[in-house]
Structure formats: C-alpha cells, structure tokens
Write a protein that holds these residues in place. Structure first.
Motif, PDB file in Angstrom:
ATOM      1  N   SER A  79       0.809  -1.227   0.000  1.00  0.00           N
ATOM      2  CA  SER A  79       0.000   0.000   0.000  1.00  0.00           C
ATOM      3  C   SER A  79       0.837   1.270   0.000  1.00  0.00           C
ATOM      4  O   SER A  79       0.308   2.355   0.238  1.00  0.00           O
TER       5      SER A  79
ATOM      6  N   LEU B 100      -0.254   5.048  -1.092  1.00  0.00           N
ATOM      7  CA  LEU B 100      -1.685   5.160  -1.376  1.00  0.00           C
ATOM      8  C   LEU B 100      -2.364   6.006  -0.301  1.00  0.00           C
ATOM      9  O   LEU B 100      -2.137   5.808   0.891  1.00  0.00           O
TER      10      LEU B 100
ATOM     11  N   GLN C 233       2.758  -4.383  -9.040  1.00  0.00           N
ATOM     12  CA  GLN C 233       2.047  -3.342  -9.790  1.00  0.00           C
ATOM     13  C   GLN C 233       0.629  -3.785 -10.133  1.00  0.00           C
ATOM     14  O   GLN C 233      -0.323  -3.003 -10.056  1.00  0.00           O
ATOM     15  N   HIS C 234       0.477  -5.051 -10.511  1.00  0.00           N
ATOM     16  CA  HIS C 234      -0.858  -5.576 -10.838  1.00  0.00           C
ATOM     17  C   HIS C 234      -1.774  -5.540  -9.616  1.00  0.00           C
ATOM     18  O   HIS C 234      -2.930  -5.098  -9.702  1.00  0.00           O
TER      19      HIS C 234
ATOM     20  N   ARG D 289      -1.609  -3.747  -6.855  1.00  0.00           N
ATOM     21  CA  ARG D 289      -1.860  -2.419  -6.284  1.00  0.00           C
ATOM     22  C   ARG D 289      -3.060  -1.720  -6.935  1.00  0.00           C
ATOM     23  O   ARG D 289      -3.741  -0.920  -6.282  1.00  0.00           O
ATOM     24  N   GLN D 290      -3.331  -2.027  -8.192  1.00  0.00           N
ATOM     25  CA  GLN D 290      -4.394  -1.314  -8.893  1.00  0.00           C
ATOM     26  C   GLN D 290      -5.783  -1.634  -8.340  1.00  0.00           C
ATOM     27  O   GLN D 290      -6.747  -0.910  -8.605  1.00  0.00           O
ATOM     28  N   PHE D 291      -5.892  -2.710  -7.527  1.00  0.00           N
ATOM     29  CA  PHE D 291      -7.198  -3.082  -6.978  1.00  0.00           C
ATOM     30  C   PHE D 291      -7.380  -2.647  -5.521  1.00  0.00           C
ATOM     31  O   PHE D 291      -8.437  -2.898  -4.940  1.00  0.00           O
TER      32      PHE D 291
ATOM     33  N   ARG E 193     -14.835   6.431  -3.419  1.00  0.00           N
ATOM     34  CA  ARG E 193     -13.650   5.580  -3.435  1.00  0.00           C
ATOM     35  C   ARG E 193     -13.475   4.896  -2.085  1.00  0.00           C
ATOM     36  O   ARG E 193     -13.775   5.468  -1.034  1.00  0.00           O
TER      37      ARG E 193
ATOM     38  N   GLN F  47      -9.587  -9.434 -15.389  1.00  0.00           N
ATOM     39  CA  GLN F  47      -8.885  -8.269 -14.863  1.00  0.00           C
ATOM     40  C   GLN F  47      -8.220  -8.574 -13.526  1.00  0.00           C
ATOM     41  O   GLN F  47      -7.062  -8.196 -13.294  1.00  0.00           O
TER      42      GLN F  47
END
Length: 311
Positions: free
Chosen positions: A182, A185, A234-235, A237-239, A249, A274
């Motif tokens: 995290s 973020l 990286q993959h 973290r996007q979720f 959010r 995804q």
C-alpha cells in the motif's frame, strides 16, 4: 516533561530513546537521522521528528514519502500525549511521558547519533525465533505446506498486518523478497491497509511459519504467478482502491480470503480476467473449514475451483 520513545516492531523491538526538555530526535532509515532504522525500507531518510518541551512533546512529519500517523490518523505536526502510538514505514513507536528530573542546562543537547544499526547477532537471534520445523505442525498444516511447495509456478503471498501485527516481524528477518503493497496510497484521512507482498521459494523457512501462524486466521492469501516481483506488485496495487457507481472511493479488501472465495464466483468473465491478470491461481483456507484448501484458477471455460482436503 521527559519523553520516552519505545520501538514496538522489528529487530529493535523494546529499545527506547529518552528525551529531556529542549531535546529532539529525528527518526528515519539513513544516517541523516539521529534514530536510524536501516532495516525498515519504507521509512524516508529522515521521516519524522519528535521534540520534547517543558509542556510535553510534539511530532512533525519531515516531508516523508509514506506519511506519519498518530493513533491511525495521518499528521503533519501534532502534540503527543502519554500512550500515543506513532506509525511510520513498517514501524510503530509508543510515547511515554513522565516528569523530567532537574538537568543542568549544558546537558540538554541532542546527540549526533542516538541509535546504531542492530548487530548481526541480534538479527540472527531474532530470525532463529521465527523458524518453525515442519514436524511440529499439525497434520493439516503439514499437508498445506506440502501442497503449496509443490505448485509448479512461483509462490507468492499477501499478508495482512491489520489482522496480525506480527507480520512485519516475520518479514524483516525472513531473508525473502517482500514489499509494502500500500506504499504511497492515500484516501483522505484513512490509513492505507497494512498489506505486504512476499515471494516464497519452495525451500523458504517462512512458508511453514506462515502456515503455522496464519492458516485459518484469514491474514494470508497465497497465489502463484510466473511474472517478476515488480510486475506482480504493480498488478495487485491497482485493486487496492476501488470506486462505487456513485463515485465513492474505498479500500478494497480483496486480499482477505474470506471475501475472495465468495467474490470470485460472483464476478463477470471480464472482472475475473482483470483481477487474475498474470496470476495463475489463488490458494487459501476454506473460511468454513480450514481443513480444506481452496484453489481458484482461470481456464478457457472461465473460473475453476478446486477443493483440496488436507485432513
């Protein structure tokens, strides 16, 4: 007023620094700071500063990358009270306030370096405490370790320190590649989830430890993936931050196995694609029966689930 700063995490657990009125200490990862914690890679070089005054104590964030938190709230500059917890990087500190003894003015100075890096012997001793022999595990735990070790693709895990605060302790001396998931973020004043990504080679002594401590406790999610660590991180973290249809959010707890095992079957094929991305399979304990291991993967026909009976 005298201030005692106590370290609550990592190989320096239990160490303290005392400040008298007129003294201050800067805390960070490098020798630029007076209280140096080189093992915490998520601290900035100089992360925050604590100042002791006649009236009490103040904490100031020194423009750190990941922020400074007091009792779960992100701060820039704030007074401290007895018992407050300051969090920075992967480390928490506890504040103790007491009446200061009478000190000659010439001794009211801050040292150039208040703390040194931990000795190698201390780190080795701390690591030895974390080792778990497979033979001491329960039959269910042994079966889980064996199944995870035999996966054909590289094994990773996401660890949730919000459920078990020992997670940073386990990782710091594990010798494995890991990183705070995290990092950086932000979502208003909410503290980001304390989740970590770690790569687990088949021979890793950390794997039996995680199963011994975390199996059935819902803070460990295993998965397999052939991609490099950086791409996997990286993959994932996007979720971590998602958005409702109304535009609100929120931090998304997909890394909780209790949520994921029911979430995946309800996802559309596009959402499955995804979420999995480069990941081959997710592996977790069954929330209703930890004697079962659930493995979920994607096939040309869509989501596939497998129940592995461990005992």
């Amino acid at each position: 007023m005298r201030v005692v700063l106590e370290i609550l995490d990592g190989p320096l657990l239990g160490r303290t620094v005392e400040l008298n009125p007129g003294q201050s200490v800067s805390v960070g990862r490098t020798a630029k700071s007076q209280l140096m914690l080189p093992h915490d890679s998520f601290l900035s070089g100089i992360h925050f500063q604590i100042e002791c005054t006649e009236a009490g104590a103040m904490v100031k964030d020194c423009n750190s990358s990941n922020g400074t938190w007091v009792n779960g709230n992100k701060i820039l500059n704030q007074p401290l009270t007895d018992g407050d917890q300051v969090a920075a990087g992967q480390t928490r500190f506890k504040i103790h306030l007491a009446e200061a003894p009478q000190t000659p003015e010439e001794h009211r100075r801050t040292s150039t370096v208040l703390f040194a890096a931990p000795k190698v012997e201390e780190l080795q001793a701390f690591a030895a405490q974390q080792k778990v022999e497979v033979s001491t595990l329960t039959p269910v735990q042994q079966a889980a370790v064996k199944y995870l070790q035999l996966r054909p693709a590289p094994l990773y895990a996401i660890l949730n320190s919000n459920i078990d605060e020992r997670v940073p302790h386990l990782l710091i001396t594990s010798g494995e590649v890991y990183q705070f998931l995290s990092e950086g973020l932000t979502l208003g004043d909410q503290m980001p989830p304390g989740v970590y990504l770690v790569y687990l080679p088949a021979t890793s002594p950390l794997l039996p430890r995680l199963v011994a401590e975390g199996w059935g406790q819902h803070w460990t999610l295993f998965f397999t993936c052939n991609h490099p660590f950086g791409e996997v991180r990286q993959h994932l973290r996007q979720f971590l931050i998602m958005q409702t249809e109304e535009g609100k959010r929120f931090f998304f707890r997909y890394y909780d196995p209790r949520l994921l095992q029911y979430l995946l079957p309800s996802c559309s094929p596009r959402e499955i694609t995804q979420l999995f991305g480069p990941i081959q399979s997710f592996l977790m304990e069954d929330a209703s029966d930890p004697a079962n291991l659930l493995e979920m993967m994607v096939s040309p026909q869509g989501l596939m689930g497998k129940v592995v009976k461990l005992g």
